[in-house]
Design an enzyme around this catalytic site. Structure first.
Site, PDB file in Angstrom:
ATOM      1  N   LYS A   1     -77.014 -17.134 128.601  1.00 50.03           N
ATOM      2  CA  LYS A   1     -76.720 -17.779 129.895  1.00 50.03           C
ATOM      3  C   LYS A   1     -75.470 -17.131 130.464  1.00 50.03           C
ATOM      4  CE  LYS A   1     -78.616 -21.377 131.412  1.00 50.03           C
ATOM      5  NZ  LYS A   1     -79.993 -21.308 131.882  1.00 50.03           N
ATOM      6  N   THR A  24     -81.633 -20.410 126.679  1.00 49.20           N
ATOM      7  CA  THR A  24     -80.365 -20.145 127.371  1.00 49.20           C
ATOM      8  C   THR A  24     -79.767 -21.463 127.863  1.00 49.20           C
ATOM      9  OG1 THR A  24     -81.362 -19.806 129.541  1.00 49.20           O
ATOM     10  CG2 THR A  24     -81.197 -17.867 128.104  1.00 49.20           C
ATOM     11  N   ASP A  25     -80.622 -22.431 128.114  1.00 51.11           N
ATOM     12  CA  ASP A  25     -80.121 -23.749 128.522  1.00 51.11           C
ATOM     13  C   ASP A  25     -79.258 -24.356 127.419  1.00 51.11           C
ATOM     14  OD1 ASP A  25     -80.338 -25.873 130.624  1.00 51.11           O
ATOM     15  OD2 ASP A  25     -81.012 -27.013 128.872  1.00 51.11           O
ATOM     16  N   PHE A  50     -46.953  12.904 145.820  1.00 53.85           N
ATOM     17  CA  PHE A  50     -48.193  13.571 145.420  1.00 53.85           C
ATOM     18  C   PHE A  50     -48.227  14.947 146.064  1.00 53.85           C
ATOM     19  CE2 PHE A  50     -52.898  14.272 145.549  1.00 53.85           C
ATOM     20  CZ  PHE A  50     -53.070  14.315 144.171  1.00 53.85           C
ATOM     21  N   ARG A  53     -44.286   8.220 149.272  1.00 56.75           N
ATOM     22  CA  ARG A  53     -45.455   7.492 149.779  1.00 56.75           C
ATOM     23  C   ARG A  53     -45.514   6.101 149.145  1.00 56.75           C
ATOM     24  NH1 ARG A  53     -50.908   9.590 146.465  1.00 56.75           N
ATOM     25  NH2 ARG A  53     -50.045   9.170 144.407  1.00 56.75           N
ATOM     26  N   GLN A  62     -52.603   8.935 138.279  1.00 56.48           N
ATOM     27  CA  GLN A  62     -53.024   9.272 136.912  1.00 56.48           C
ATOM     28  C   GLN A  62     -51.840   9.126 135.959  1.00 56.48           C
ATOM     29  OE1 GLN A  62     -53.984  10.848 139.709  1.00 56.48           O
ATOM     30  NE2 GLN A  62     -55.878  12.001 139.426  1.00 56.48           N
ATOM     31  N   ASN A 108     -57.024   3.699 144.268  1.00 57.45           N
ATOM     32  CA  ASN A 108     -55.824   4.101 144.992  1.00 57.45           C
ATOM     33  C   ASN A 108     -55.934   3.577 146.418  1.00 57.45           C
ATOM     34  OD1 ASN A 108     -53.504   5.340 145.790  1.00 57.45           O
ATOM     35  ND2 ASN A 108     -54.152   7.437 145.330  1.00 57.45           N
ATOM     36  N   HIS A 155     -55.025   3.690 149.649  1.00 58.21           N
ATOM     37  CA  HIS A 155     -54.259   4.633 150.456  1.00 58.21           C
ATOM     38  C   HIS A 155     -53.585   3.931 151.630  1.00 58.21           C
ATOM     39  CE1 HIS A 155     -56.087   7.776 148.148  1.00 58.21           C
ATOM     40  NE2 HIS A 155     -57.313   7.417 148.518  1.00 58.21           N
TER      41      HIS A 155
END
Ligand SMILES: O=c1[nH]c(=O)c2[nH]c(=O)[nH]c2[nH]1
Length: 360
Positions: A35, A80-81, A219, A236, A284, A310, A312
């Site tokens: 479930k 599943t119940d 970067f 940045r 990274q 990322n 931006h």
């Protein structure tokens, strides 16, 4: 169709039909069932003060299920119940000490109580609730009975579990409400516990933890080809929505289990500390530093995996309006986004967190 009606039409009885694997080269592969996403809220009452655990629990069971698939025999199929009911019953009977402890109880139960079930994988998401800060009633006034008992504490963080004791006034004359909560930040705590009857594997983590550094990120120096237009940047914004998983070295047996809640809070703290304190030359590099800080400080954790979009932030060109923009106004693009993913591992250990676990 009843058995008699089927006999009259000559239709094959699905209960005795041969599995297709017997006559054709078709075989059942990996399978599991259970479930998914049972939403359970457990309230523990301590007088007027309530504590909330809000979980989303997914149970996946596997084992001797060939007959169920080939022949339609449900003899080995625990419904599943029932799995859903077990989640609710265990919340009542055992309480929810931590997401990991709750998942361990469930996994052990399914594997040890059903002969045909050989492996249980329990995933739990935990949603945090914070206590609402309310104006503190005047001394001796209505509402002070029972709750203003001098205990201190607050809700324990954005994904915390509202476990702080209510009743202590803040400097501004407010106090945490004993039983009124506001959903914590949008981050979600996660865990996955797997048990095969012998060995435990616990992979915990979080998702949707949104963080931003408004500077200390560069970067440049990247590879370029004829399609590269990105301008190199020496200052940045670095923003991401962290999804992370960490695998514990604990496998059960004689080994004492980690203190799950403390481990989570500390791991989260190290992750955030590394994000804030890394002067970043790329996302990274930041990813690696976050994992490294966790491995260095948390001996119970052998492996960390992150998925970091990322987010931006592009400087807006304000020149058409006769305005300059000295790193002040940005356009926060929601897509497309760079997606930086990676595993950081304790030396000598095996990488076992699947690449797709960070994409639930
Ligand atoms: O930290 C980054 N890593 C990249 O790989 C990348 N690629 C890109 O266009 N911007 C960034 N930023």
């Amino acid at each position: 169709m009843t058995t008699d009606a089927r006999a009259a039409t000559g239709a094959p009885d699905p209960r005795t039909a041969q599995p297709s694997g017997g006559t054709r080269p078709v075989l059942l592969g990996q399978n599991q069932y259970g479930k998914a996403e049972t939403r359970v809220v457990r309230i523990t009452r301590d007088g007027e003060t309530h504590h909330i655990k809000d979980l989303n629990v997914s149970v996946a069971l596997s084992g001797a299920m060939e007959d169920a698939h080939y022949r339609g025999s449900n003899a080995h199929v625990l419904p599943t119940d029932t799995a859903k009911n077990t989640v609710f019953a265990f919340a009542k009977e055992h309480g929810v000490e931590s997401a990991e402890q709750f998942a361990i109880h469930l996994a052990r139960h399914f594997v040890t109580s059903q002969e045909a079930i050989h492996r249980a994988r329990i995933r739990v998401e935990e949603y945090g609730w914070d206590r609402i800060e309310i104006a503190r009633p005047a001394e001796g006034g209505p509402g002070t009975d029972g709750t203003a008992d001098g205990r201190t504490g607050t809700a324990d963080g954005p994904t915390g579990t509202a476990d702080g004791q209510a009743g202590a006034a803040g400097a501004d004359g407010t106090a945490p409400a004993p039983h009124s909560f506001v959903r914590g930040g949008r981050e979600t705590r996660t865990t996955q516990v797997t048990f095969d009857g012998d060995t435990w594997e616990v992979v915990s983590g979080l998702r949707d933890l949104v963080v931003m550094n408004s500077t200390d990120s560069e970067f440049h120096g990247y590879a370029k080809d004829r399609y590269t237009t990105l301008a190199e940047t020496y200052d940045r914004i670095l923003a991401t929505r962290v999804t992370g998983c960490w695998r514990f070295g604990w496998h059960g047996g004689e080994q004492p289990a980690p203190a799950w809640d403390e481990s989570y809070q500390e791991t989260r703290r190290h992750l955030l500390g590394a994000f804030a304190q890394t002067y970043s030359l790329s996302l990274q590099q930041t990813l690696y530093r976050m994992g490294e800080r966790i491995i260095d400080h948390r001996p119970e954790i052998d492996e960390v995996r992150f998925s970091l979009p990322n987010r931006h932030h592009f400087l807006v060109d304000l020149e058409p309006f006769g305005l300059g923009n000295d790193n002040e106004v940005y356009f926060a693009a929601d897509r497309p986004f760079g997606l930086i993913e990676g595993t950081v591992l304790r030396a000598g250990r095996e990488a076992r967190i699947p690449a797709d676990l960070t994409h639930p």
